[in-house]
Scaffold this active site. Structure first.
Site, PDB file in Angstrom:
ATOM      1  N   TYR A 113     -15.875  17.797 -16.209  1.00 48.16           N
ATOM      2  CA  TYR A 113     -16.281  16.525 -16.098  1.00 48.16           C
ATOM      3  C   TYR A 113     -17.303  16.124 -14.850  1.00 48.16           C
ATOM      4  O   TYR A 113     -16.926  16.754 -13.888  1.00 48.16           O
ATOM      5  CB  TYR A 113     -14.792  15.478 -15.890  1.00 48.16           C
ATOM      6  CG  TYR A 113     -15.155  14.010 -15.839  1.00 48.16           C
ATOM      7  CD1 TYR A 113     -15.776  13.498 -16.754  1.00 48.16           C
ATOM      8  CD2 TYR A 113     -15.049  13.537 -14.472  1.00 48.16           C
ATOM      9  CE1 TYR A 113     -16.013  12.046 -16.568  1.00 48.16           C
ATOM     10  CE2 TYR A 113     -15.313  12.383 -14.315  1.00 48.16           C
ATOM     11  CZ  TYR A 113     -15.782  11.605 -15.190  1.00 48.16           C
ATOM     12  OH  TYR A 113     -16.098  10.223 -15.152  1.00 48.16           O
ATOM     13  N   ASP A 130      -6.621  19.370 -14.896  1.00 52.28           N
ATOM     14  CA  ASP A 130      -7.000  18.128 -15.479  1.00 52.28           C
ATOM     15  C   ASP A 130      -6.627  17.810 -16.739  1.00 52.28           C
ATOM     16  O   ASP A 130      -7.409  18.421 -17.492  1.00 52.28           O
ATOM     17  CB  ASP A 130      -8.720  17.767 -15.098  1.00 52.28           C
ATOM     18  CG  ASP A 130      -8.987  16.419 -15.450  1.00 52.28           C
ATOM     19  OD1 ASP A 130      -8.119  15.578 -16.382  1.00 52.28           O
ATOM     20  OD2 ASP A 130     -10.204  16.032 -15.161  1.00 52.28           O
ATOM     21  N   ARG A 167       0.778  -1.206   0.031  1.00 51.55           N
ATOM     22  CA  ARG A 167      -0.004   0.037   0.323  1.00 51.55           C
ATOM     23  C   ARG A 167       0.932   1.287  -0.033  1.00 51.55           C
ATOM     24  O   ARG A 167       0.382   2.171  -0.651  1.00 51.55           O
ATOM     25  CB  ARG A 167      -0.764  -0.166   1.121  1.00 51.55           C
ATOM     26  CG  ARG A 167      -1.819   1.292   1.247  1.00 51.55           C
ATOM     27  CD  ARG A 167      -3.086   1.130   2.106  1.00 51.55           C
ATOM     28  NE  ARG A 167      -3.106   0.212   3.223  1.00 51.55           N
ATOM     29  CZ  ARG A 167      -2.496   0.748   4.276  1.00 51.55           C
ATOM     30  NH1 ARG A 167      -1.782   1.896   4.526  1.00 51.55           N
ATOM     31  NH2 ARG A 167      -2.391  -0.028   5.490  1.00 51.55           N
ATOM     32  N   LYS A 181      -7.756   6.866 -19.783  1.00 48.43           N
ATOM     33  CA  LYS A 181      -8.032   7.395 -20.892  1.00 48.43           C
ATOM     34  C   LYS A 181      -6.850   6.974 -21.664  1.00 48.43           C
ATOM     35  O   LYS A 181      -6.373   5.817 -22.078  1.00 48.43           O
ATOM     36  CB  LYS A 181      -8.505   8.686 -20.903  1.00 48.43           C
ATOM     37  CG  LYS A 181      -9.619   9.040 -19.637  1.00 48.43           C
ATOM     38  CD  LYS A 181     -10.889   8.185 -19.910  1.00 48.43           C
ATOM     39  CE  LYS A 181     -11.954   8.071 -18.758  1.00 48.43           C
ATOM     40  NZ  LYS A 181     -12.238   9.525 -18.307  1.00 48.43           N
TER      41      LYS A 181
END
Ligand SMILES: *Cc1c(COP(=O)(O)O)cnc(C)c1O
Length: 377
Positions: A101, A173, A48, A198
């Site tokens: 978005y 972004d 982690r 993406k």
């Protein structure tokens, strides 16, 4: 030697062939825990907090975006979530684009409901709107350009300058443009966010996100601790897969952009099409800003409004044979989406809008597909 070219970094950054087996492709280290020597941790402790595949990925992402540090997350939303947690505080004022978005908008209004964040939507196409909206309590300016789904273009350099003057963190972004077309750090941003799901992933088969910092410092340390303690981390396999996809990222992007440019020009002015949104068209209201701040093209995304409303728009999408009617973007395959349907409880997109993610297929086939589908309307 000169600094390595982006294409070379995309292949090699973050991994040197390991010694034991000489694996040219990086091994996937699935172990969640790592042995200590005489009670002292060696390089790794627990997955982690860090993992060899994640370190390689983060190294490559930082280099590709031109930043000092990259922090990988399990999704784009998890990355944005961490950024808001690190930068905002209850009651904070933040500027977001009016065309943004939808997941980012709902993150601030719903997931952070108890924080009473004041997320003010601004049409950032005019820099003066941003200047007018800034208040003493503004903590963050969140830029997204081109926007989703209307492909508005904002002047990153001018907005970042406003933020710097007032000591406000400016984030971008950069999911749609990617560092191939747009370099937010060179234009003054402090933080870049990506949905690596993406274009970085590029094959519609990895969910991921990243925050990249211009400089190492208080913010990167805080984000690193949110990544480790919050635990929204990508798996070693996801990191490996993304690393592999990034090798071809600079080769895929020019094809996405040139295909999108040709398709936008083809659709522009067609009788059945009311409007085409693409920053590479001279008719785009901020085409000049896009030309100045983007390089090598204008990206692979465009939107269209179809005459005759929702019904005709859906018909057009259904008549297409190569374009799959599905959400998401950035994969090698072309997708088309009735955007309003995907926006959930508070949709904003016009009812006749279709968002198109132009893939890397042969452009002649994509144009022919639209030609036959338009013929059936
Ligand atoms: C997809 C997307 C996101 C969210 O990313 P996920 O990986 O789906 O969580 C954020 N911003 C933009 C611009 C996107 O396209």
């Amino acid at each position: 030697m000169d600094p390595l070219h982006l294409n070379t970094q995309a292949v090699h950054a973050g991994y040197t062939i390991e010694k034991e087996f000489g694996s040219v492709s990086q091994p996937i280290i699935l172990s969640t825990t790592f042995e200590r020597e005489n009670g002292v941790p060696r390089e790794h402790i627990y997955t982690r907090s860090e993992n060899p595949n994640r370190i390689s990925l983060e190294t490559k992402l930082a280099i590709l975006e031109g930043g000092a540090d990259a922090i990988a997350f399990a999704s784009g939303q998890a990355a944005a979530y961490a950024a808001f947690q690190a930068i905002l505080e209850p009651g904070a004022h933040v500027l977001i684009p009016d065309d943004c978005y939808h997941g980012i908008r709902s993150l601030l209004s719903q997931v952070y409901l108890g924080w009473q964040i004041n997320a003010e939507e601004v049409d950032m196409s005019a820099v003066s709107n941003v200047a007018d909206a800034i208040r003493p309590e503004t903590k963050l300016i969140w830029i997204e350009t081109p926007t989703n789904p209307k492909l508005k273009i904002f002047d990153i350099q001018a907005i970042a300058k406003l933020g710097a003057e007032k000591g406000i963190t400016v984030a971008c972004d950069n999911t749609w443009a990617t560092p191939f077309f747009q370099r937010p750090f060179e234009l003054g941003c402090d933080l870049v966010m990506h949905s690596t799901t993406k274009y970085f992933g590029g094959h519609s088969d990895i969910l991921g996100g990243a925050l990249i910092l211009k400089e190492k410092g208080t913010l990167s340390t805080r984000l690193r601790s949110i990544q480790s303690a919050g635990g929204g981390v990508p798996s070693p396999f996801d990191c490996w897969l993304l690393n592999r996809s990034l090798a071809t990222f600079p080769l895929r992007m020019p094809v996405h952009a040139s295909n999108a440019q040709v398709l936008a020009q083809f659709l522009h002015g067609k009788p059945a099409i009311e409007r085409v949104y693409y920053p590479g068209l001279p008719s785009h209201p901020n085409h000049e800003v896009a030309k100045a701040q983007m390089q090598h093209g204008f990206g692979g995304m465009l939107s269209i409004e179809v005459k005759g409303g929702k019904e005709k728009a859906i018909q057009l999408a259904e008549h297409l044979q190569i374009f799959a009617h599905a959400t998401s973007l950035g994969g090698v395959e072309s997708l088309i989406e009735h955007r309003r349907t995907a926006e959930g409880a508070n949709p904003r997109s016009p009812d006749n809008l279709l968002r198109i993610s132009v893939g890397i297929e042969f452009i002649g086939d994509l144009v022919a597909d639209f030609e036959q589908a338009l013929g059936k309307l």
